[in-house]
Design a protein around this motif. Sequence first.
Motif: not given
Ligand code: SF4
Length: 458
Positions: A175, A177-179, A181-182, A184-185, A219, A256, A283, A295
């Motif tokens: 991913c 996107n680097f939201c 809070y996240c 995942v990236p 993702q 997204h 969100q 976002r």
């Molecule tokens: Fe990526 Fe989803 Fe996390 Fe945003 S919430 S950084 S789109 S995985």
Amino acid sequence: MSKPDQYNVEIPSNEVKDSNIKYFTTYTYGCQMNQHDSERLAGQLKSIGYEYTESLEDASFILINTCCVRESAEKKIYGKIGELKNLKVSNPNLIIAIAGCMAQKDKEKLFKKAPHIDLIIGTHNVHQLVEIVKEFEESKDRVLAVWDQAERLAPDVPTIRRGKISAWVPIMYGCNNFCTYCIVPYVRGRERSRPLHDIIEEIHQLGLDGFKEITLLGQNVNSYGNDTKEYGDFADLLKAVDQVETIERVRYMTSHPRDINDKVINTILNSKKICDHFHLPVQSGSDAILKMMNRGYTTDYYRELVRKIRKAIPHASLTTDIIVGFPGESDELFQETLEFLKEIRFDASYTFLYSKRSGTPAATMTDQIPLVVKKERLQKLMDVQNDISLEINQQFTDTVVTVIVEGPSQRDENRLMGRTTTNKIVLWDKQGTEEVGQLANIKITTAQTWILKGKLID
Ligand code: SF4
Ligand code: 5AD
């Protein structure tokens, strides 16, 4: 208590359990991508002679595939890892492997926290399990296999599947996107799209193997093809998947909202097999919070998107994810989310307490919200959503819906379960004429918040 994963393979009965056979078991936490990674890890173990067992005591290889998206998941997993310590004491030959997002994030720190771990396998190293086991067996020393970055494309590996009817097919990894809070990236790396040809080939084969429904995984599926110009975009992929003759239904997750476009909506509208269910994580219903979350859209943008989808496909269902208690979320801003929920009327919302993930920008934001406040807000949100979900589901009472028969319900062998194209779960008393994988028409008699109940009709 967490349960071991279940695969669609024969489990040897106790009488035939052979002491010469090595058994493995797996436990998976987190998203569908992680569940699918476990299918690939399990497939590799099977390819080197391990057989699946549900029993921890019989297993000589235990794999925990981990998630770190929220602290609560991490705590649960540490508890599970702790439970394995005694097994290792009674069976020193037991191999304990930790894979997934926590492995990627914490790396060798996991060895320090839990010295009974033998293998640590990062998210970019899933395809290497056979080599990793070999290295361990030769060296008899712990193995840390955590690459910081992914290879552009990991090679395919043997896979065993969870179900018989529905299968997961990854279309992209990572991913960008680097939201704020996240995590995942940081643990899944940058976006990499799988070649179109490989995806179509896998789906075609799954259909030949008897699967009826596939879920395209990523993702951020709408970014499919952004990293390379070779394969077209997500809409092009959907169009190609829709034409695979051997399967009946196509789902995808996760979208997204910023990246889903008219081309995708029109492709779904004109498709035969793409399900009319949109999961669009909003969100928050507050523009100020959405901005702090990075976002990339406003509530007005989201409203317009929903209007377009509902105009194009009026019977489509719409679900979302919501985080409560993001730093800086005042009572007023939370109220905006509640009002947004009432306005949009989602079929369902998956709601989460904001969890501080160190290394993400939101973790160092001021005005973190106390847990008690977060919990209160979550409860309010769920109360509002449950009422809406029930009201929407009640509209199905006395109507007939079509589902693919997936098998017995979790709780009752005599009750069958299937899902509509809009992803509603439907239960009915087994009549005996149903066949798993076939379409069935069910007349709805009772609507509940999360499920519909009914009767099979001819
Ligand atoms: Fe990526 Fe989803 Fe996390 Fe945003 S919430 S950084 S789109 S995985
Ligand atoms: N805290 C709470 N929820 C989170 N999610 C992602 N990161 C966090 C976090 N730090 C939620 C988002 C996402 C879903 C899969 O998990 O709502 O859509």
